[in-house]
Design an enzyme around this catalytic site. Structure first.
Site, PDB file in Angstrom:
ATOM      1  N   CYS A 155       0.751 -16.246   1.317  1.00  0.00           N
ATOM      2  CA  CYS A 155       1.436 -15.826  -0.319  1.00  0.00           C
ATOM      3  C   CYS A 155       2.695 -16.273  -0.592  1.00  0.00           C
ATOM      4  O   CYS A 155       3.050 -16.271  -1.773  1.00  0.00           O
ATOM      5  CB  CYS A 155       1.672 -14.245  -0.161  1.00  0.00           C
TER       6      CYS A 155
ATOM      7  N   HIS B 191       6.174 -12.162  -5.503  1.00  0.00           N
ATOM      8  CA  HIS B 191       4.718 -12.189  -5.098  1.00  0.00           C
ATOM      9  C   HIS B 191       4.431 -10.864  -5.386  1.00  0.00           C
ATOM     10  O   HIS B 191       4.863  -9.917  -5.140  1.00  0.00           O
ATOM     11  CB  HIS B 191       4.703 -12.897  -3.625  1.00  0.00           C
TER      12      HIS B 191
ATOM     13  N   ASN C 218      -3.472  -8.432  -5.284  1.00  0.00           N
ATOM     14  CA  ASN C 218      -2.819  -9.333  -4.659  1.00  0.00           C
ATOM     15  C   ASN C 218      -3.476 -10.552  -4.558  1.00  0.00           C
ATOM     16  O   ASN C 218      -4.551 -10.635  -3.933  1.00  0.00           O
ATOM     17  CB  ASN C 218      -2.205  -8.769  -3.107  1.00  0.00           C
TER      18      ASN C 218
HETATM   19  N1  ACO Z   1      -7.633   5.072   0.769  1.00  0.00           N
HETATM   20  C1  ACO Z   1      -7.106   6.104   1.289  1.00  0.00           C
HETATM   21  N2  ACO Z   1      -6.340   6.137   2.407  1.00  0.00           N
HETATM   22  C2  ACO Z   1      -6.162   5.347   3.042  1.00  0.00           C
HETATM   23  C3  ACO Z   1      -6.301   3.708   2.580  1.00  0.00           C
HETATM   24  C4  ACO Z   1      -6.931   3.703   1.387  1.00  0.00           C
HETATM   25  N3  ACO Z   1      -7.446   2.539   0.967  1.00  0.00           N
HETATM   26  N4  ACO Z   1      -5.612   2.864   3.440  1.00  0.00           N
HETATM   27  C5  ACO Z   1      -5.089   3.614   4.020  1.00  0.00           C
HETATM   28  N5  ACO Z   1      -5.379   4.970   4.141  1.00  0.00           N
HETATM   29  C6  ACO Z   1      -4.492   6.025   4.821  1.00  0.00           C
HETATM   30  C7  ACO Z   1      -4.322   5.747   6.327  1.00  0.00           C
HETATM   31  O1  ACO Z   1      -5.670   5.959   7.004  1.00  0.00           O
HETATM   32  C8  ACO Z   1      -3.287   6.521   6.381  1.00  0.00           C
HETATM   33  O2  ACO Z   1      -4.082   7.937   6.886  1.00  0.00           O
HETATM   34  P1  ACO Z   1      -3.412   8.787   8.077  1.00  0.00           P
HETATM   35  O3  ACO Z   1      -1.921   9.293   7.556  1.00  0.00           O
HETATM   36  O4  ACO Z   1      -4.452  10.005   8.153  1.00  0.00           O
HETATM   37  O5  ACO Z   1      -3.457   8.011   9.316  1.00  0.00           O
HETATM   38  C9  ACO Z   1      -2.485   6.806   5.166  1.00  0.00           C
HETATM   39  O6  ACO Z   1      -3.372   6.477   4.412  1.00  0.00           O
HETATM   40  C10 ACO Z   1      -1.175   6.136   5.263  1.00  0.00           C
HETATM   41  O7  ACO Z   1      -1.365   4.924   5.740  1.00  0.00           O
HETATM   42  P2  ACO Z   1      -0.267   3.878   5.700  1.00  0.00           P
HETATM   43  O8  ACO Z   1      -0.697   2.477   6.348  1.00  0.00           O
HETATM   44  O9  ACO Z   1       0.923   4.279   6.372  1.00  0.00           O
HETATM   45  O10 ACO Z   1      -0.035   3.554   4.214  1.00  0.00           O
HETATM   46  P3  ACO Z   1       1.323   2.887   3.458  1.00  0.00           P
HETATM   47  O11 ACO Z   1       2.056   3.646   2.865  1.00  0.00           O
HETATM   48  O12 ACO Z   1       2.007   1.921   4.566  1.00  0.00           O
HETATM   49  O13 ACO Z   1       0.355   1.568   2.710  1.00  0.00           O
HETATM   50  C11 ACO Z   1       0.005  -0.575   2.485  1.00  0.00           C
HETATM   51  C12 ACO Z   1      -0.338   0.780   3.204  1.00  0.00           C
HETATM   52  C13 ACO Z   1      -0.301  -0.295   0.863  1.00  0.00           C
HETATM   53  C14 ACO Z   1      -0.896  -1.613   3.044  1.00  0.00           C
HETATM   54  C15 ACO Z   1       1.552  -0.755   2.591  1.00  0.00           C
HETATM   55  O14 ACO Z   1       1.850  -0.914   4.060  1.00  0.00           O
HETATM   56  C16 ACO Z   1       1.792  -2.416   2.107  1.00  0.00           C
HETATM   57  O15 ACO Z   1       1.556  -2.472   1.168  1.00  0.00           O
HETATM   58  N6  ACO Z   1       2.143  -3.182   3.144  1.00  0.00           N
HETATM   59  C17 ACO Z   1       2.495  -4.624   2.596  1.00  0.00           C
HETATM   60  C18 ACO Z   1       1.194  -5.354   2.417  1.00  0.00           C
HETATM   61  C19 ACO Z   1       1.570  -6.637   1.662  1.00  0.00           C
HETATM   62  O16 ACO Z   1       2.793  -6.748   0.859  1.00  0.00           O
HETATM   63  N7  ACO Z   1       1.129  -7.722   2.104  1.00  0.00           N
HETATM   64  C20 ACO Z   1       1.699  -8.995   1.274  1.00  0.00           C
HETATM   65  C21 ACO Z   1       1.759 -10.000   1.785  1.00  0.00           C
HETATM   66  S1  ACO Z   1      -0.068 -10.436   1.772  1.00  0.00           S
HETATM   67  C22 ACO Z   1      -0.400 -12.103   2.273  1.00  0.00           C
HETATM   68  O17 ACO Z   1       0.445 -12.628   2.723  1.00  0.00           O
HETATM   69  C23 ACO Z   1      -1.837 -12.354   2.315  1.00  0.00           C
END
Ligand code: ACO
Length: 325
Positions: free
Chosen positions: A119, A252, A282
């Protein structure tokens, strides 16, 4: 007289198939995967993404974006002596997507190669093009970010498959005696390879290992916010500028919460941040040029304004480019 590089044209392209969260939620539900529009919007800000049709490759998306960028620069493909494509979803193992794109553009003989920095690929590619133009190694460059992430998503993993989309963005960069690119700052730390990767590799005629995207979302999130702030500050320092000089921040487009945290740390109002993650998801290396082009075409960003472009992604890689449009 000092030789600078400037952006003289922008373009972008999204494949026709658009899936809203409701469309994706329904498709995943039919496979037994549970998610919701509310979860996706609240955690990421994403409302829709585009997916490429079978048989369409990154070079095809890049081609349309490139044609639009060339048209907006008033240039033809024959004017270009350097093509850099930032992609993590190349058409082939080799040759580069840049060479394939060059052929599709009908422009032969100039340098063409890919940059693989996930990214952060677009800010890496721009920085390389800027350096090559400044030294005289190139005069007019086409810099493209093009991705088809839908091909490397695990649609059984709801924590990642709702986040990404396909698309391409492109810019034309040309030598000029007026500054365009003011400064840039690139970094990588390979000890974080495992937090965001597609670990499979091709061997003996098949893919060995997992060919789908794996991400530790929380680890990526924490790292991203810190490095986006430090890269922006380092770039401003190199250019002798401050946050107050930034007209638009184009980060990004991964997650609205990362963008909000970055803006807060840089003391920038969200009114100065270009946001397209809601409509594109993304798109990895394509996200910055897609956001730039949509904001230029909508009239939000105007010529003469100061822009901070920032990438962060797998590697772990990160970087920023400060420029006057
Ligand atoms: N739908 C419903 N529930 C979900 C989903 C979904 N799609 N995905 C995860 N959950 C649940 C999980 O199972 C978890 O449930 P639990 O509490 O019962 O265990 C809960 O939601 C919370 O999950 P977290 O992983 O803690 O959620 P978080 O708030 O951290 O959000 C996310 C996840 C959106 C992926 C976030 O961590 C994020 O954006 N991270 C950065 C990603 C990024 O920026 N990538 C960029 C680089 S990309 C590249 O280089 C290719």
């Amino acid at each position: 007289m000092k030789r600078y590089s400037r952006i003289t044209g922008t373009g972008s392209f999204l494949p026709a198939r658009r899936l809203t969260n409701a469309d994706l939620v329904a498709e995943l539900a039919s496979q037994g995967i549970e998610t919701s529009d509310e979860w996706i919007v609240e955690r990421t800000g994403i409302r829709a993404r585009h997916f490429a049709a079978d048989g369409v490759f990154s070079s095809d998306l890049g081609l349309e974006a490139a044609k639009r960028a060339l048209a907006s620069a008033g240039r033809s493909a024959q004017d270009i002596d350097l093509i850099i494509v930032a992609t993590s979803t190349p058409d082939m193992v080799f040759p580069s997507t840049a060479c394939i794109l060059q052929n599709k553009l009908g422009a032969h003989g100039g340098a063409a190669f890919d940059v693989q920095a996930v990214c952060s690929g677009f800010v890496y590619a721009m920085t390389i093009a800027d350096a090559m133009i400044q030294t005289g190694a190139a005069t007019r460059a086409l810099v493209v970010g093009a991705e088809i992430f839908s091909r490397i998503l695990d649609f059984k993993d709801r924590t990642t498959c709702v986040l990404f989309g396909d698309g391409a963005g492109a810019i034309v960069m040309e030598a000029s005696d007026r500054p365009g690119i003011l400064a840039s700052d690139l970094h990588a730390d390979g000890k974080y390879v495992d937090i965001l990767c597609v670990p499979g590799h091709v061997s003996g005629g098949s893919v060995l290992g997992d060919p789908l995207l794996k991400m530790d979302g929380q680890a990526v999130f924490k790292l991203a916010v810190g490095v986006l702030e430090s890269a922006a500050r380092a770039t401003l320092y190199k250019a002798g500028k401050t946050e107050a000089d930034i007209d638009w921040l184009i980060p990004h487009q991964a997650n609205i919460r990362i963008m909000q945290s970055t803006a807060r740390r840089l003391k920038l109002s969200m009114d100065k941040v270009i946001v397209t993650v809601d409509q594109h998801g993304n798109t990895s290396a394509a996200s910055i040029p897609l956001a730039l082009d949509s904001a230029v075409r909508s009239g939000q960003i105007k010529e003469g304004q100061t822009l901070m472009l920032e990438g962060v992604g797998g590697g772990f890689t990160w970087g920023a480019v400060l420029l006057i449009l």
